[in-house]
Scaffold this active site. Structure first.
Site, mmCIF file in Angstrom:
data_model
loop_
_atom_site.group_PDB
_atom_site.id
_atom_site.type_symbol
_atom_site.label_atom_id
_atom_site.label_comp_id
_atom_site.label_asym_id
_atom_site.label_seq_id
_atom_site.Cartn_x
_atom_site.Cartn_y
_atom_site.Cartn_z
ATOM 1 N N LYS A 159 0.842 -1.195 0.000
ATOM 2 C CA LYS A 159 0.000 0.000 0.000
ATOM 3 C C LYS A 159 0.878 1.245 0.000
ATOM 4 O O LYS A 159 2.090 1.175 0.230
ATOM 5 C CB LYS A 159 -0.914 0.001 1.226
ATOM 6 C CG LYS A 159 -0.187 0.077 2.552
ATOM 7 C CD LYS A 159 -1.155 0.086 3.724
ATOM 8 C CE LYS A 159 -0.416 0.156 5.042
ATOM 9 N NZ LYS A 159 -1.333 0.250 6.196
ATOM 10 N N ARG A 188 -9.915 0.984 16.277
ATOM 11 C CA ARG A 188 -9.900 1.831 15.096
ATOM 12 C C ARG A 188 -10.914 1.333 14.071
ATOM 13 O O ARG A 188 -11.662 2.121 13.504
ATOM 14 C CB ARG A 188 -8.478 1.853 14.491
ATOM 15 C CG ARG A 188 -8.302 2.837 13.357
ATOM 16 C CD ARG A 188 -6.875 2.808 12.828
ATOM 17 N NE ARG A 188 -6.516 1.523 12.231
ATOM 18 C CZ ARG A 188 -5.340 1.269 11.670
ATOM 19 N NH1 ARG A 188 -4.387 2.203 11.666
ATOM 20 N NH2 ARG A 188 -5.083 0.094 11.141
ATOM 21 N N MET A 213 13.877 24.343 1.741
ATOM 22 C CA MET A 213 12.956 23.687 0.809
ATOM 23 C C MET A 213 13.680 22.784 -0.178
ATOM 24 O O MET A 213 13.244 21.655 -0.449
ATOM 25 C CB MET A 213 12.141 24.732 0.046
ATOM 26 C CG MET A 213 11.117 24.128 -0.894
ATOM 27 S SD MET A 213 10.153 25.368 -1.784
ATOM 28 C CE MET A 213 9.135 26.016 -0.462
ATOM 29 N N TYR A 217 18.593 29.552 7.633
ATOM 30 C CA TYR A 217 17.443 30.324 8.108
ATOM 31 C C TYR A 217 17.416 30.396 9.624
ATOM 32 O O TYR A 217 17.596 29.390 10.316
ATOM 33 C CB TYR A 217 16.139 29.698 7.614
ATOM 34 C CG TYR A 217 15.837 29.936 6.165
ATOM 35 C CD1 TYR A 217 15.625 31.222 5.669
ATOM 36 C CD2 TYR A 217 15.725 28.867 5.274
ATOM 37 C CE1 TYR A 217 15.345 31.442 4.335
ATOM 38 C CE2 TYR A 217 15.425 29.073 3.931
ATOM 39 C CZ TYR A 217 15.251 30.367 3.469
ATOM 40 O OH TYR A 217 14.959 30.578 2.143
#
Length: 356
Positions: free
Chosen positions: A33, A130, A302, A254
């Protein structure tokens, strides 16, 4: 071309599958999955096609992708169907849906009389709370499915909440709850995920469901002897494309969260949080440069990360940097980010995938 590469070693995948099946005994569904935990579902399933007893996915879309990719083994839909219309595809492709709610059970009962021969995995909520039928309702659900004329076989299943904590008693309690109801009901059983395969022998039944261990990562927070034989499947690498020298007392990146404590040589590498590397795994997270371990310094950006090359005089422009794989475990990086290896593997983006 940006040098971020996810190398997927399919021989290691097959090794891990065979190890999982050997440790458990019986048959094993390879859980592919979430795009095989970020590794590429069709490519991974094809690599296992000659040894796997079957596959498990989350949804029918993932199952159809495998069928279209040429896989003809049994495929279990771990979340079952979301709408009654999907049962036509279940019948067409021979999928094995999990039934974990009264609504899903009713969908099967409502099938036309011509719908016969289904294999269903009936899920019990033995304590995770669940999904699944509560123990007091499970036998009735089993009887309804077997009596509706649409179902030929039922595999009884449950899922553990804390199997990755081998010393905790919750898994033992879940097994006892499951067995107290299922002992009198016909059909094969499946209760062991990766952690239970390795740490809970009482959970070994006819079907195992190895997931994270297929990809060479351990579900445990600490070392476990049964995980020692696992081989990492993904090796995520990039390269140094910039360097600079800074004196002591200079901020890096940063927010200036890292300040050099000595003359420091910095390497700039092509990877960042937009590629799936966790932003929270900043200063101190391990990397390996040309096979030698060092660390990230400053915040993950990023698209770029700064690393410490001060004690690696051999390293420079073009040096290979392993973010995780053989020298650096994905769980190590996850621990620095306050998360789990599963998440990191599933989140890899913008890398070039190379299969071998």
């Amino acid at each position: 071309m940006r040098p971020l590469v996810a190398s997927i070693r399919l021989d290691n995948l097959k090794h891990n599958y065979l190890l999982a099946r050997s440790q458990h005994g019986g048959r094993a569904l390879a859980v592919v999955k979430a795009n095989a935990y970020g590794h590429g579902a069709v490519r991974c399933a094809r690599a296992l096609a000659d040894v796997a007893d079957g596959f498990a996915v989350a949804s029918i879309e993932e199952a159809i992708q495998l069928r279209e990719g040429g896989l003809d083994q049994p495929i279990v839909l771990l979340e079952g169907v979301f709408e009654a219309e999907e049962l036509a595809l279940v019948r067409q492709h021979g999928f094995w849906p999990v039934v974990q709610s009264a609504e899903q059970l009713a969908m099967i009962e409502a099938l036309p009389a011509s719908a016969r021969g289904l294999t269903v995995w009936l899920k019990m909520d033995s304590g995770m709370h669940r999904a699944g039928f509560f123990p007091e309702h499970y036998a009735a659900a089993h009887q309804r499915l077997m009596g509706c004329g649409k179902v030929e076989r039922i595999v009884k299943m449950t899922h553990f909440a804390r199997a990755d904590e081998p010393a905790d008693s919750a898994t033992r309690t879940q097994i006892e709850t499951f067995d107290s109801v299922c002992a009198a009901l016909p059909g094969d059983e499946s209760v062991a995920n990766s952690a239970a395969i390795m740490a809970h022998e009482r959970a070994h039944r006819q079907w195992a469901r190895p997931g994270i261990m297929l990809y060479g990562a351990t579900p445990f927070d600490t070392s476990h002897p049964a995980a020692a034989g696992l081989r990492p499947v993904m090796r995520l690498t990039t390269r140094v494309f910039g360097t600079r020298e800074l004196p002591a007392g200079q901020p890096v990146g940063y927010g200036g969260t890292f300040v050099t404590e000595r003359p420091t040589r910095i390497g700039l590498i092509a990877c960042g949080y937009a590629d799936g590397y966790p932003r929270l795994a900043s200063t101190g997270s391990p990397v390996a440069v040309d096979g030698v371990r060092t660390r990230i310094i400053g915040r993950v950006s990023m698209d770029m990360i700064t690393i410490d090359l001060t004690d690696l005089p051999h390293a420079g422009i073009g040096s290979e940097v392993e973010l995780w794989g053989d020298a650096v475990g994905v769980n190590e990086v996850a621990a620095h980010a306050g998360t789990i290896g599963y998440e990191l593997l599933c989140n890899v983006k913008r890398a070039r995938f190379e299969y071998s």
